[in-house]
Write a protein that holds these residues in place. Structure first.
Motif, PDB file in Angstrom:
ATOM      1  N   VAL A 131      -5.275  46.783 -40.195  1.00  0.00           N
ATOM      2  CA  VAL A 131      -7.234  45.695 -40.428  1.00  0.00           C
ATOM      3  C   VAL A 131      -6.282  44.144 -41.211  1.00  0.00           C
ATOM      4  O   VAL A 131      -5.548  44.298 -41.827  1.00  0.00           O
ATOM      5  CB  VAL A 131      -7.909  46.187 -41.012  1.00  0.00           C
ATOM      6  N   LEU A 132      -6.367  43.321 -40.067  1.00  0.00           N
ATOM      7  CA  LEU A 132      -6.777  41.772 -41.449  1.00  0.00           C
ATOM      8  C   LEU A 132      -7.502  42.257 -42.056  1.00  0.00           C
ATOM      9  O   LEU A 132      -8.976  41.688 -41.311  1.00  0.00           O
ATOM     10  CB  LEU A 132      -6.013  41.137 -40.398  1.00  0.00           C
ATOM     11  N   THR A 133      -7.759  40.371 -42.772  1.00  0.00           N
ATOM     12  CA  THR A 133      -8.784  39.893 -43.489  1.00  0.00           C
ATOM     13  C   THR A 133      -8.456  38.924 -44.000  1.00  0.00           C
ATOM     14  O   THR A 133      -7.481  38.431 -44.023  1.00  0.00           O
ATOM     15  CB  THR A 133      -9.494  40.774 -44.947  1.00  0.00           C
ATOM     16  N   GLY A 134      -9.540  38.034 -44.038  1.00  0.00           N
ATOM     17  CA  GLY A 134      -9.465  36.393 -44.575  1.00  0.00           C
ATOM     18  C   GLY A 134     -10.582  35.632 -44.496  1.00  0.00           C
ATOM     19  O   GLY A 134     -11.295  36.137 -43.516  1.00  0.00           O
ATOM     20  N   LEU A 135     -11.145  34.853 -45.055  1.00  0.00           N
ATOM     21  CA  LEU A 135     -12.533  33.266 -45.251  1.00  0.00           C
ATOM     22  C   LEU A 135     -13.687  34.957 -44.554  1.00  0.00           C
ATOM     23  O   LEU A 135     -13.890  34.389 -43.520  1.00  0.00           O
ATOM     24  CB  LEU A 135     -11.748  32.521 -43.920  1.00  0.00           C
ATOM     25  N   GLY A 136     -13.426  36.133 -45.222  1.00  0.00           N
ATOM     26  CA  GLY A 136     -14.975  36.840 -44.792  1.00  0.00           C
ATOM     27  C   GLY A 136     -15.061  37.523 -42.872  1.00  0.00           C
ATOM     28  O   GLY A 136     -15.839  38.019 -42.985  1.00  0.00           O
ATOM     29  N   LEU A 137     -13.248  37.603 -43.092  1.00  0.00           N
ATOM     30  CA  LEU A 137     -12.643  38.111 -41.615  1.00  0.00           C
ATOM     31  C   LEU A 137     -12.823  39.221 -42.139  1.00  0.00           C
ATOM     32  O   LEU A 137     -11.250  39.531 -42.163  1.00  0.00           O
ATOM     33  CB  LEU A 137     -12.528  37.482 -40.394  1.00  0.00           C
ATOM     34  N   THR A 138     -12.482  40.281 -40.724  1.00  0.00           N
ATOM     35  CA  THR A 138     -11.976  41.808 -40.876  1.00  0.00           C
ATOM     36  C   THR A 138     -11.603  42.026 -39.259  1.00  0.00           C
ATOM     37  O   THR A 138     -12.868  42.067 -38.688  1.00  0.00           O
ATOM     38  CB  THR A 138     -13.275  42.568 -41.310  1.00  0.00           C
ATOM     39  N   LEU A 139     -10.658  41.375 -39.157  1.00  0.00           N
ATOM     40  CA  LEU A 139      -9.947  42.418 -37.724  1.00  0.00           C
ATOM     41  C   LEU A 139      -9.143  43.333 -37.810  1.00  0.00           C
ATOM     42  O   LEU A 139      -8.705  43.889 -38.742  1.00  0.00           O
ATOM     43  CB  LEU A 139      -8.927  41.523 -37.016  1.00  0.00           C
TER      44      LEU A 139
END
Length: 229
Positions: A132-140
């Motif tokens: 799972v990738l996260t950054g700037l309030g996003l989660t993918l």
């Protein structure tokens, strides 16, 4: 760090020794090849964890060699940092277009090169592991094929999802349009570079509707990057 090997393709002994010393004191195993032929022989025996590649080599251009690596299924995913005295903007664009993961110009800071190498190796890991990738309030989540912003689902088309996945896997790295075409659409698909711009606009619109401000930034004359670290 154990068994993390780096192939350094560099014909200047002084620079080769400086890089070898810098990396080996940080736990990396460094193999030095003074030309493309020697590098090819090393690659036939064993794939390293990453390669640091000079542009101007005695037997073949480093950029030409890089294109060959990217066209070979076995070495296509090998992380490569170009280390070269060619520092003009068009040189950097050419290096990125050829498939470089990062571009460092001479003279260089050994500590910065080490940091960039660590970053390239770190950023390669999530993409291949399906994490799972996260950054700037996003989660993918690449497994569930789901993107959320502050916990709310973001509706993305399949192409926009793959585009965001590619960018988030390497936060801060600048991708040229051609690189994104290769990653998102694949080498076998004939698509114009401006198609990338259209899908970036769609991606930005979806993220803006989710309340996010410009997580995908434009780097003039080069391409696009995910702004988060």
């Amino acid at each position: 760090m154990a068994d993390t090997s780096i192939l350094l393709v560099e014909d200047e002994p002084g620079i080769a020794e400086l890089v070898r010393f810098t990396l080996s004191t940080s736990g990396y195993t460094v193999h030095i090849a003074p030309n493309v032929k020697a590098a090819q022989n090393t690659l036939q025996l064993n794939l390293p964890s990453a390669m640091i590649l000079d542009w101007m080599l005695p037997d073949e251009s480093g950029v030409k060699f890089l294109r060959t690596l990217r066209s070979d299924k076995r070495t296509k995913g090998l992380p490569v940092i170009m280390l070269t005295a060619r520092g003009q903007e068009h040189d950097k664009v050419a290096g990125l277009d050829a498939g470089a993961d990062d571009y460092v110009t001479k003279p260089f800071s050994p500590s910065e090169l080490l940091a960039r190498l660590r970053a390239v190796l770190r950023r390669r890991q999530p993409e291949h592991a399906g994490e799972v990738l996260t950054g700037l309030g996003l989660t993918l989540d690449p497994v569930k094929h789901r993107v959320t912003a502050q916990g709310k689902d973001v509706n993305l088309g399949p192409t926009e999802f793959r585009l965001l996945n590619a960018l988030m896997a390497y936060p801060g790295r600048v991708f040229s349009r051609q690189q994104l075409l290769d990653i998102v659409w694949g080498n076998s698909v004939v698509v114009e570079e401006r198609t990338v711009d259209v899908h970036v606009l769609r991606l930005r619109k979806a993220l803006a509707e989710a309340g996010l401000e410009e997580p995908v930034r434009t780097v003039r004359g080069v391409g696009y990057a995910f702004a988060g670290e």
